[in-house]
Enzyme design. Structure first.
Site, short mmCIF file in Angstrom:
data_model
loop_
_atom_site.label_atom_id
_atom_site.label_comp_id
_atom_site.label_asym_id
_atom_site.label_seq_id
_atom_site.Cartn_x
_atom_site.Cartn_y
_atom_site.Cartn_z
N GLU A 228 2.05 -26.71 59.46
CA GLU A 228 1.97 -27.92 60.45
C GLU A 228 2.63 -27.38 61.73
O GLU A 228 3.71 -26.97 62.01
CB GLU A 228 3.27 -28.67 59.81
CG GLU A 228 3.16 -29.55 58.66
CD GLU A 228 2.05 -30.49 58.50
OE1 GLU A 228 1.49 -30.83 59.59
OE2 GLU A 228 1.91 -31.07 57.29
N CYS A 262 6.17 -32.88 67.64
CA CYS A 262 4.59 -32.20 67.59
C CYS A 262 3.84 -33.37 67.61
O CYS A 262 2.73 -33.47 68.43
CB CYS A 262 4.47 -31.56 66.02
SG CYS A 262 5.16 -32.67 64.80
P1 NAP Z 1 8.97 -21.40 66.00
O1 NAP Z 1 9.26 -20.54 67.27
O2 NAP Z 1 7.40 -21.08 65.45
O3 NAP Z 1 9.64 -21.39 64.89
C1 NAP Z 1 9.66 -22.43 63.77
C2 NAP Z 1 9.97 -21.18 62.58
O4 NAP Z 1 9.36 -20.16 62.29
C3 NAP Z 1 11.63 -20.87 62.76
O5 NAP Z 1 12.24 -20.86 61.49
C4 NAP Z 1 11.41 -19.31 63.22
O6 NAP Z 1 12.64 -18.65 63.12
C5 NAP Z 1 10.12 -19.12 62.40
N1 NAP Z 1 9.34 -17.86 63.10
C6 NAP Z 1 9.34 -17.65 64.56
N2 NAP Z 1 8.41 -16.86 64.67
C7 NAP Z 1 7.82 -16.38 63.25
C8 NAP Z 1 7.08 -15.32 62.86
N3 NAP Z 1 6.59 -14.56 63.83
N4 NAP Z 1 6.89 -15.10 61.64
C9 NAP Z 1 7.55 -15.96 60.63
N5 NAP Z 1 8.37 -16.76 61.17
C10 NAP Z 1 8.53 -17.18 62.48
O7 NAP Z 1 8.60 -23.01 66.52
P2 NAP Z 1 9.61 -23.96 67.57
O8 NAP Z 1 9.68 -23.53 68.88
O9 NAP Z 1 11.09 -23.52 66.69
O10 NAP Z 1 9.06 -25.27 67.20
C11 NAP Z 1 8.11 -25.88 68.09
C12 NAP Z 1 7.15 -26.08 67.48
O11 NAP Z 1 6.89 -26.66 66.20
C13 NAP Z 1 5.86 -26.80 68.42
O12 NAP Z 1 4.95 -25.97 68.46
C14 NAP Z 1 5.75 -28.03 67.63
O13 NAP Z 1 4.88 -28.77 67.97
C15 NAP Z 1 5.85 -27.47 66.27
N6 NAP Z 1 6.10 -28.70 65.11
C16 NAP Z 1 5.15 -28.81 64.35
C17 NAP Z 1 5.32 -29.94 63.37
C18 NAP Z 1 4.43 -30.65 62.56
O14 NAP Z 1 4.56 -31.25 61.75
N7 NAP Z 1 3.02 -30.31 62.80
C19 NAP Z 1 6.65 -30.56 63.33
C20 NAP Z 1 7.59 -30.21 64.19
C21 NAP Z 1 7.34 -29.18 64.97
P3 NAP Z 1 13.55 -18.20 64.31
O15 NAP Z 1 14.08 -19.59 64.80
O16 NAP Z 1 14.53 -17.47 63.51
O17 NAP Z 1 12.73 -17.61 65.30
#
Ligand code: NAP
Length: 454
Positions: A228, A262
């Site tokens: 997602e 999102c």
């Molecule tokens: P993020 O940086 O991708 O972090 C999300 C999760 O992934 C965190 O637990 C993070 O851990 C982990 N992570 C980061 N880099 C990783 C990697 N290379 N390998 C494995 N895990 C990794 O995202 P965010 O900034 O927190 O969230 C915002 C994004 O989420 C936006 O793009 C938003 O649209 C999207 N989102 C989508 C939905 C949906 O249902 N489609 C819902 C909510 C949010 P760490 O915190 O330890 O880095």
């Protein structure tokens, strides 16, 4: 990234956590694996009872839990409390509906008896974001646990107290400790976890790069994944729509969760004939939004979750303006302390500017004027994202055309995009794949076994 709670409204470091050692991770994995052997045989009625109990705990502690959320990631306390209530509703929903979604389904073939059975897979790893720190986790965990799987949560590093509280709630509700565990680890541990033979599948909600990274590793190990990811949802308004309702909803759809959703409406595509009226009202309402302390009930918009998100949003706005976009309201940081950004509306956006292709994760709306529905749909579809879309019209033909042609996982007509346990949720294109919620969501992490008896 350090595992720590930092208040986004003040910048104050509230608490730090030491990441688990490899030995501690191994201990939790082994416990999850042992627990699955017995948990998979628990009855639906036991699991449902635990889910109802979890819902009771959430409802009883909603303010306390809401404050934990607000202090860690900055959403308004009133929206944090609603999030907890929504999680409780989800627990009750799947407690009631899982037995029916996962009951043996008969089929007609050349055998005397044919059916489809849904069996749990084992340990599912969930990598989750901070923006809805309870809802995102419950949306994964409740159906997974009801299906007989066990879960390991790697939550975002800035919401460790939410992560720990969620595990406590499930355990207090009666769910065995090994059936749901929080791993306080950084993103660097995800690859090793996905590779571990005891983990059978993974789900990630978050950014595109994180999704790509997890999917690549899971692909290498041939493991099922649900992703997602981001979105840049269009909010399209045509002249037959109820304009007042559309504008009011547009404001909520953009600034809810301080703009960090999102499925927030991010690109507002308005028919030329009503554009002036829509924009005037929209600007007026943005100006009236109260930005401030998220704990206060009168606050509409709180701080962004981290300084990095604030910097990123500010540079996206600046890059848009440099290319010729006009700011109708906002466009600057607020206050000396905390990650506050003024609710902002961009217009006259030149082709190729960031709102055309990037996700704006904060309270910044981008306005586009169009002359025809074909032009609106082409613009709506012109991004790599495909999460949700909101379409406003009272013309049946226009509505049908929009539903048919918009490239998204959901189209909401005369309403804002939202998640609802009764219907599937997810995206297409670079917004991810797979579904959560509904019947489709609970069937993502099961072995759909065909049974054919001569
Ligand atoms: P993020 O940086 O991708 O972090 C999300 C999760 O992934 C965190 O637990 C993070 O851990 C982990 N992570 C980061 N880099 C990783 C990697 N290379 N390998 C494995 N895990 C990794 O995202 P965010 O900034 O927190 O969230 C915002 C994004 O989420 C936006 O793009 C938003 O649209 C999207 N989102 C989508 C939905 C949906 O249902 N489609 C819902 C909510 C949010 P760490 O915190 O330890 O880095």
């Amino acid at each position: 990234m350090a595992i720590a709670s930092v208040n986004p409204a003040t910048g104050e470091l509230l608490k730090t956590f030491t990441p688990l050692t490899d030995q501690e991770i191994e201990h939790k994995l082994a416990l999850a694996d042992r627990t699955f052997a017995t948990y998979r045989h628990t009855s639906f009625s036991d699991r449902a009872q635990w889910m109802h109990q979890a819902a009771d705990i959430l409802e009883a502690k909603k303010t306390e839990l809401g404050i934990v959320m607000t202090l860690e990631m900055g959403k308004t306390l009133k929206s944090a409390i609603s999030e907890i209530e929504k999680c409780a509703h989800l627990c009750r929903y799947y407690a009631e509906s899982a037995p029916q979604y996962l009951a043996d389904t008969p089929a007609q073939t050349d055998a005397s008896r044919t059916m489809i059975r849904y069996q749990p897979l084992g340990i599912i790893l969930a990598v989750m974001p901070w923006n809805f720190p309870f809802w995102q986790v419950f949306r994964f965990a409740v159906p997974a646990l009801m299906a007989g799987n066990v879960g390991l949560l790697k939550h975002a590093s800035n919401v460790p107290q939410c992560a720990l509280a969620i595990a406590e709630i499930f355990h207090a509700a009666g769910i065995p400790e090994g059936a749901f565990q929080t791993l306080l680890v950084g993103a660097d541990k995800v690859a090793g976890l996905v590779a571990d033979h005891r983990i059978k599948a993974a789900t990630l909600t978050g950014s595109e790069p994180a999704g790509q990274s997890l999917a690549a590793i899971a692909g290498h190990h041939l493991k099922k994944v649900v992703l997602e990811l981001g979105g840049s949802d269009p909010f399209i308004v045509f002249k037959s729509a109820d304009l007042e309702l559309a504008v009011n909803t547009a404001v909520t759809a953009r600034v809810m969760n301080n703009g960090q959703t999102c499925i927030a409406a991010k690109r507002f595509i308005i028919e030329e004939a009503i554009a002036e009226q829509f924009i005037n009202k929209f600007v007026e309402k943005f100006k009236a939004l109260k930005v401030g302390d998220p704990l206060q009930p009168e606050t509409d918009v709180g701080p962004l979750a981290t300084p990095q998100i604030l910097n990123e949003l500010d540079s996206q706005v600046k890059a848009s303006v440099d290319l010729g976009a006009k700011i109708l309201v906002g466009g600057y940081r607020l206050k000396d302390k905390g990650n506050f950004y003024a609710p902002t509306i961009l217009a006259d956006i030149p082709q190729g500017a960031p709102p055309y292709y990037q996700e704006f994760f904060g309270p910044v709306a981008s306005i586009f004027r169009v002359k025809s529905l074909a032009e609106a749909i082409a613009l709506a579809n012109s991004t790599d994202f495909g999460l949700g879309a909101s379409f406003w019209s009272n013309d049946e033909q226009e509505i049908e055309q929009a539903i048919e042609q918009i490239e998204a996982g959901a189209v909401f007509v005369n309403g804002m995009v939202k998640s609802d346990p009764r219907v599937p949720f997810g995206g297409i294109k670079r917004s991810g794949f797979g579904r959560e919620l509904g019947c489709e969501g609970i069937r993502e992490f099961v072995n759909i076994k065909t049974i054919w008896i001569k």
